[in-house]
Design a protein around this motif. Structure first.
Motif, mmCIF file in Angstrom:
data_model
loop_
_atom_site.group_PDB
_atom_site.id
_atom_site.type_symbol
_atom_site.label_atom_id
_atom_site.label_comp_id
_atom_site.label_asym_id
_atom_site.label_seq_id
_atom_site.Cartn_x
_atom_site.Cartn_y
_atom_site.Cartn_z
ATOM 1 N N ILE A 39 -2.629 2.806 -1.117
ATOM 2 C CA ILE A 39 -3.747 2.971 -1.797
ATOM 3 C C ILE A 39 -3.827 4.181 -2.907
ATOM 4 O O ILE A 39 -2.495 5.322 -2.766
ATOM 5 N N ARG A 40 -4.225 3.291 -3.946
ATOM 6 C CA ARG A 40 -3.868 4.088 -5.182
ATOM 7 C C ARG A 40 -4.664 5.752 -5.116
ATOM 8 O O ARG A 40 -5.807 5.981 -4.680
ATOM 9 N N PHE A 41 -3.635 6.171 -5.620
ATOM 10 C CA PHE A 41 -4.255 7.760 -5.806
ATOM 11 C C PHE A 41 -4.653 8.304 -7.500
ATOM 12 O O PHE A 41 -4.455 9.516 -7.703
ATOM 13 N N ALA A 42 -4.426 7.344 -7.712
ATOM 14 C CA ALA A 42 -3.893 7.920 -9.662
ATOM 15 C C ALA A 42 -4.367 6.324 -10.497
ATOM 16 O O ALA A 42 -3.612 5.063 -9.918
ATOM 17 N N LYS A 43 -4.537 6.689 -11.836
ATOM 18 C CA LYS A 43 -4.994 6.163 -12.612
ATOM 19 C C LYS A 43 -3.921 5.129 -12.701
ATOM 20 O O LYS A 43 -2.922 6.273 -12.710
ATOM 21 N N ALA A 66 -5.871 -2.236 1.821
ATOM 22 C CA ALA A 66 -4.749 -1.514 1.956
ATOM 23 C C ALA A 66 -3.519 -2.474 2.712
ATOM 24 O O ALA A 66 -3.692 -2.007 3.837
ATOM 25 N N ILE A 67 -3.379 -3.408 2.425
ATOM 26 C CA ILE A 67 -2.565 -4.490 3.324
ATOM 27 C C ILE A 67 -1.088 -4.942 2.688
ATOM 28 O O ILE A 67 0.099 -5.484 3.577
ATOM 29 N N ALA A 68 -1.312 -4.410 1.410
ATOM 30 C CA ALA A 68 0.411 -5.957 0.945
ATOM 31 C C ALA A 68 0.804 -4.499 0.483
ATOM 32 O O ALA A 68 0.701 -3.393 -0.264
ATOM 33 N N THR A 69 2.543 -4.832 -0.288
ATOM 34 C CA THR A 69 3.195 -3.880 -0.125
ATOM 35 C C THR A 69 2.650 -4.058 -1.860
ATOM 36 O O THR A 69 2.313 -4.717 -2.681
ATOM 37 N N HIS A 70 3.586 -3.135 -2.260
ATOM 38 C CA HIS A 70 3.428 -2.415 -3.986
ATOM 39 C C HIS A 70 4.540 -2.237 -4.571
ATOM 40 O O HIS A 70 5.703 -2.019 -3.870
ATOM 41 N N ALA A 71 3.904 -2.532 -5.981
ATOM 42 C CA ALA A 71 6.418 -1.864 -6.747
ATOM 43 C C ALA A 71 6.396 -0.188 -6.650
ATOM 44 O O ALA A 71 5.809 0.361 -6.479
ATOM 45 N N ALA A 72 7.932 -0.046 -6.791
ATOM 46 C CA ALA A 72 8.526 0.873 -6.607
ATOM 47 C C ALA A 72 7.622 1.037 -7.965
ATOM 48 O O ALA A 72 7.787 0.316 -9.559
ATOM 49 N N ILE A 87 14.839 -4.301 -9.027
ATOM 50 C CA ILE A 87 13.623 -5.478 -9.562
ATOM 51 C C ILE A 87 12.497 -5.411 -9.467
ATOM 52 O O ILE A 87 11.700 -5.935 -10.803
ATOM 53 N N HIS A 88 11.877 -4.813 -8.636
ATOM 54 C CA HIS A 88 10.327 -5.260 -8.093
ATOM 55 C C HIS A 88 9.523 -3.979 -8.726
ATOM 56 O O HIS A 88 8.942 -3.091 -7.759
ATOM 57 N N SER A 89 10.377 -3.372 -9.655
ATOM 58 C CA SER A 89 8.908 -2.085 -9.897
ATOM 59 C C SER A 89 8.079 -2.584 -10.930
ATOM 60 O O SER A 89 7.620 -2.900 -11.879
ATOM 61 N N SER A 90 7.468 -1.770 -10.891
ATOM 62 C CA SER A 90 6.494 -1.001 -11.902
ATOM 63 C C SER A 90 5.457 0.026 -12.433
ATOM 64 O O SER A 90 5.989 0.505 -12.266
ATOM 65 N N GLU A 91 5.436 -0.104 -13.832
ATOM 66 C CA GLU A 91 4.653 1.274 -13.990
ATOM 67 C C GLU A 91 3.829 1.485 -13.467
ATOM 68 O O GLU A 91 3.427 3.225 -12.908
ATOM 69 N N ASP A 92 2.915 1.078 -13.224
ATOM 70 C CA ASP A 92 1.301 0.434 -11.780
ATOM 71 C C ASP A 92 1.912 1.271 -10.452
ATOM 72 O O ASP A 92 2.212 -0.132 -10.373
ATOM 73 N N CYS A 93 2.348 2.356 -10.083
ATOM 74 C CA CYS A 93 3.006 2.473 -9.303
ATOM 75 C C CYS A 93 2.385 3.843 -8.530
ATOM 76 O O CYS A 93 2.765 3.950 -7.288
ATOM 77 N N LEU A 94 1.741 4.326 -8.167
ATOM 78 C CA LEU A 94 1.166 6.179 -7.812
ATOM 79 C C LEU A 94 -0.085 5.123 -6.481
ATOM 80 O O LEU A 94 -1.188 5.545 -7.388
ATOM 81 N N PHE A 95 1.037 5.119 -5.948
ATOM 82 C CA PHE A 95 0.269 4.828 -4.131
ATOM 83 C C PHE A 95 1.061 5.359 -3.135
ATOM 84 O O PHE A 95 1.961 5.808 -3.670
ATOM 85 N N VAL A 139 0.714 10.942 12.384
ATOM 86 C CA VAL A 139 0.570 10.708 11.372
ATOM 87 C C VAL A 139 1.619 10.044 9.697
ATOM 88 O O VAL A 139 2.267 11.454 9.863
ATOM 89 N N LEU A 140 1.597 8.891 9.902
ATOM 90 C CA LEU A 140 2.891 9.173 8.710
ATOM 91 C C LEU A 140 2.567 8.388 7.026
ATOM 92 O O LEU A 140 1.530 7.272 7.157
ATOM 93 N N VAL A 141 2.923 9.639 6.034
ATOM 94 C CA VAL A 141 2.117 9.068 4.549
ATOM 95 C C VAL A 141 3.664 8.507 3.533
ATOM 96 O O VAL A 141 4.772 10.346 3.845
ATOM 97 N N SER A 142 3.907 8.029 3.080
ATOM 98 C CA SER A 142 4.294 7.798 2.278
ATOM 99 C C SER A 142 4.176 7.658 0.874
ATOM 100 O O SER A 142 3.170 6.731 0.761
ATOM 101 N N VAL A 143 4.234 8.506 0.027
ATOM 102 C CA VAL A 143 4.147 8.752 -1.693
ATOM 103 C C VAL A 143 5.220 8.101 -2.536
ATOM 104 O O VAL A 143 6.593 8.345 -2.372
ATOM 105 N N GLN A 144 4.533 6.975 -3.450
ATOM 106 C CA GLN A 144 5.859 7.309 -4.654
ATOM 107 C C GLN A 144 5.312 7.779 -5.832
ATOM 108 O O GLN A 144 3.647 8.571 -6.194
ATOM 109 N N TYR A 145 6.153 8.192 -5.708
ATOM 110 C CA TYR A 145 6.119 8.693 -7.520
ATOM 111 C C TYR A 145 6.855 8.640 -8.909
ATOM 112 O O TYR A 145 7.950 7.645 -8.201
#
Length: 170
Positions: A39-43, A66-72, A87-95, A139-145
């Motif tokens: 789930i995108r929380f930022a541009k 909102a069913i697929a894994t996303h990049a770190a 290896i599977h990272s991207s600057e577009d990672c704020l999910f 409820v479990l929430v995991s945040v990328q930063y």
């Protein structure tokens, strides 16, 4: 072709919830719960937004899958523990990812927010929602930063560019 049709039917059958910026469709779990991945929380913090504070995403009206894994977030490899994330990272990672024990929108449940470790330079939140802790009614929430310089660099020139946010100086 039949397998593809079944897969598409499964995707569209997932629960839809309204997030602050628009509806998201997750995956229904056999136990009555649901999981929402990416789930995108930022541009995307790329290009002119690279060195800026996160900006709210553009709102949407149609359900976003909102069913697929996303990049770190970008990081160097420090060993086996973060190799896959690096290896599977991207600057577009704020999910963020969310797993709920029930699909009821009115259930009053405790929320556990997981902020991954890694010394602010490595690690990822992906996969955290595979935990079965939700079976205990949580409820479990995991945040990328953003990590490293992309998330923590502080410089007076960048602060001035943001319109008066002051950098911490010693």
């Amino acid at each position: 072709m039949i397998v593809l049709a079944l897969a598409l039917a499964a995707v569209t059958a997932g629960p839809v919830v309204r997030a602050d910026d628009g509806p998201v469709r997750g995956e229904a779990l056999a136990n009555g719960g649901a999981v929402f991945r990416g789930i995108r929380f930022a541009k995307p913090p790329t290009g002119p937004l690279r060195w800026r504070a996160p900006e709210r995403p553009t709102r949407w009206t149609e359900p976003v899958e909102a069913i697929a894994t996303h990049a770190a977030c970008p990081q160097p490899v420090y060993g086996d523990w973060n190799r896959d994330a690096a290896i599977h990272s991207s600057e577009d990672c704020l999910f963020l990812d969310v797993r709920t024990p029930t699909s009821s929108a009115t259930a009053a449940l405790p929320v556990l927010v997981w902020i991954h470790g890694g010394g602010n330079r490595a690690g990822a939140g992906g996969g955290t929602v595979e935990s079965r802790i939700t079976e205990a009614g949580v409820v479990l929430v995991s945040v990328q930063y953003r990590l490293g310089a992309l998330g923590l660099l502080s410089h007076p020139a960048l602060s001035r560019e943001q319109g008066g946010i002051r950098a911490i100086t010693r």
